[in-house]
Scaffold this motif. Structure first.
Motif, PDB file in Angstrom:
ATOM      1  N   PRO A  95       0.828  -1.207   0.000  1.00 43.84           N
ATOM      2  CA  PRO A  95       0.000   0.000   0.000  1.00 43.84           C
ATOM      3  C   PRO A  95       0.865   1.260   0.000  1.00 43.84           C
ATOM      4  O   PRO A  95       1.803   1.370   0.778  1.00 43.84           O
ATOM      5  CB  PRO A  95      -0.810  -0.113   1.292  1.00 43.84           C
ATOM      6  N   LEU A  96       0.556   2.142  -0.912  1.00 41.84           N
ATOM      7  CA  LEU A  96       1.308   3.400  -0.998  1.00 41.84           C
ATOM      8  C   LEU A  96       0.535   4.501  -0.301  1.00 41.84           C
ATOM      9  O   LEU A  96       0.233   5.556  -0.860  1.00 41.84           O
ATOM     10  CB  LEU A  96       1.589   3.744  -2.466  1.00 41.84           C
ATOM     11  N   ASP A  97       0.205   4.191   0.937  1.00 42.09           N
ATOM     12  CA  ASP A  97      -0.472   5.125   1.832  1.00 42.09           C
ATOM     13  C   ASP A  97      -0.276   4.578   3.244  1.00 42.09           C
ATOM     14  O   ASP A  97       0.256   3.486   3.415  1.00 42.09           O
ATOM     15  CB  ASP A  97      -1.959   5.272   1.470  1.00 42.09           C
ATOM     16  N   PRO A  98      -0.701   5.287   4.279  1.00 43.24           N
ATOM     17  CA  PRO A  98      -0.459   4.816   5.651  1.00 43.24           C
ATOM     18  C   PRO A  98      -1.417   3.711   6.121  1.00 43.24           C
ATOM     19  O   PRO A  98      -1.367   3.309   7.273  1.00 43.24           O
ATOM     20  CB  PRO A  98      -0.621   6.083   6.496  1.00 43.24           C
ATOM     21  N   SER A  99      -2.268   3.182   5.256  1.00 49.33           N
ATOM     22  CA  SER A  99      -3.285   2.217   5.679  1.00 49.33           C
ATOM     23  C   SER A  99      -2.720   0.983   6.378  1.00 49.33           C
ATOM     24  O   SER A  99      -3.325   0.471   7.320  1.00 49.33           O
ATOM     25  CB  SER A  99      -4.156   1.791   4.496  1.00 49.33           C
ATOM     26  N   ALA A 100      -1.573   0.478   5.944  1.00 49.75           N
ATOM     27  CA  ALA A 100      -1.007  -0.722   6.563  1.00 49.75           C
ATOM     28  C   ALA A 100      -0.579  -0.473   8.007  1.00 49.75           C
ATOM     29  O   ALA A 100      -0.539  -1.402   8.811  1.00 49.75           O
ATOM     30  CB  ALA A 100       0.180  -1.234   5.749  1.00 49.75           C
ATOM     31  N   SER A 101      -0.275   0.769   8.354  1.00 50.61           N
ATOM     32  CA  SER A 101       0.084   1.100   9.735  1.00 50.61           C
ATOM     33  C   SER A 101      -1.148   1.383  10.582  1.00 50.61           C
ATOM     34  O   SER A 101      -1.075   1.386  11.802  1.00 50.61           O
ATOM     35  CB  SER A 101       1.005   2.320   9.763  1.00 50.61           C
ATOM     36  N   GLU A 102      -2.269   1.626   9.939  1.00 45.44           N
ATOM     37  CA  GLU A 102      -3.486   1.997  10.655  1.00 45.44           C
ATOM     38  C   GLU A 102      -4.410   0.818  10.947  1.00 45.44           C
ATOM     39  O   GLU A 102      -5.206   0.869  11.878  1.00 45.44           O
ATOM     40  CB  GLU A 102      -4.257   3.045   9.837  1.00 45.44           C
ATOM     41  N   ARG A 103      -4.313  -0.254  10.130  1.00 44.62           N
ATOM     42  CA  ARG A 103      -5.210  -1.400  10.327  1.00 44.62           C
ATOM     43  C   ARG A 103      -4.602  -2.634   9.660  1.00 44.62           C
ATOM     44  O   ARG A 103      -3.711  -2.528   8.824  1.00 44.62           O
ATOM     45  CB  ARG A 103      -6.586  -1.110   9.743  1.00 44.62           C
ATOM     46  N   ASP A 104      -5.118  -3.794  10.047  1.00 47.46           N
ATOM     47  CA  ASP A 104      -4.702  -5.028   9.388  1.00 47.46           C
ATOM     48  C   ASP A 104      -5.292  -5.061   7.986  1.00 47.46           C
ATOM     49  O   ASP A 104      -6.489  -4.798   7.806  1.00 47.46           O
ATOM     50  CB  ASP A 104      -5.186  -6.256  10.163  1.00 47.46           C
ATOM     51  N   ILE A 105      -4.478  -5.382   7.027  1.00 42.17           N
ATOM     52  CA  ILE A 105      -4.935  -5.511   5.650  1.00 42.17           C
ATOM     53  C   ILE A 105      -4.871  -6.994   5.302  1.00 42.17           C
ATOM     54  O   ILE A 105      -3.803  -7.607   5.399  1.00 42.17           O
ATOM     55  CB  ILE A 105      -4.062  -4.672   4.694  1.00 42.17           C
ATOM     56  N   PRO A 106      -5.994  -7.579   4.929  1.00 43.10           N
ATOM     57  CA  PRO A 106      -5.990  -9.014   4.642  1.00 43.10           C
ATOM     58  C   PRO A 106      -5.148  -9.338   3.412  1.00 43.10           C
ATOM     59  O   PRO A 106      -4.916  -8.479   2.556  1.00 43.10           O
ATOM     60  CB  PRO A 106      -7.465  -9.338   4.399  1.00 43.10           C
TER      61      PRO A 106
END
Length: 169
Positions: free
Chosen positions: A89-100
């Motif tokens: 992910p080229l955004d902070p989403s992976a640090s904010e939540r679990d990504i399946p």
């Protein structure tokens, strides 16, 4: 390296390689023998008591070398402790939540009885290879979203699960 842990990775622009090297470094710091290698260069996983496999995500799929590695070594991977990671992910989403995991990785997890999967943020910077990468960069969506403290924490968790499985240095 008998009795060691393999961290195999598929990468196109080097971002996933840096994650894999960090994981191997943490495992070594925790007293395990570990090495990070490009997935395409690994001839056999027989010398390893455990394996971590990672791949960069491109258009919803793992990088081709990671996919091929898992297919090529499927039987041997199913016989040892296995962890999987993705980067992308080229955004902070992976640090904010679990990504399946993406569907192909989810299937590999089930077939190989992998212990865990985690998705880390990716990195795409100027000079990246590939038409799609250049388009992403032109649109202003590149950057480095890898969270190395989270990567190190996950690697330490993997290492704690390996105590007594892999040989100590």
């Amino acid at each position: 390296m008998p009795d060691s842990v393999l961290v195999a990775y598929g990468t196109t622009n080097g971002s996933t390689a840096r994650i894999a090297e960090t994981i191997a470094e943490v495992l070594r710091r925790d007293g395990l023998r570990a090495e990070a290698l490009p997935a395409r260069t690994v001839g056999s996983v027989a010398p390893y008591v455990a394996v971590v496999v990672g791949g960069g995500l491109y258009a919803g799929r793992w990088q081709k070398d990671a996919r091929r590695f898992v297919r090529r070594h499927e039987h041997d991977l199913a016989e040892r402790p296995l962890w999987l990671f993705s980067s992308g992910p080229l955004d902070p989403s992976a640090s904010e939540r679990d990504i399946p995991p993406v569907p192909g990785v989810k299937k590999a997890m089930q077939v190989l009885d992998a212990r865990e999967h985690v998705t880390f943020g990716g990195c795409l910077e100027e000079g990246a290879k590939g038409w799609v990468a250049r388009m992403i960069l032109r649109s202003g969506k590149g950057g480095d979203f890898r969270d190395f403290p989270a990567i190190e924490a996950w690697a330490a968790r993997v290492g704690s699960q390996l105590v007594g499985v892999a040989g100590r240095t």
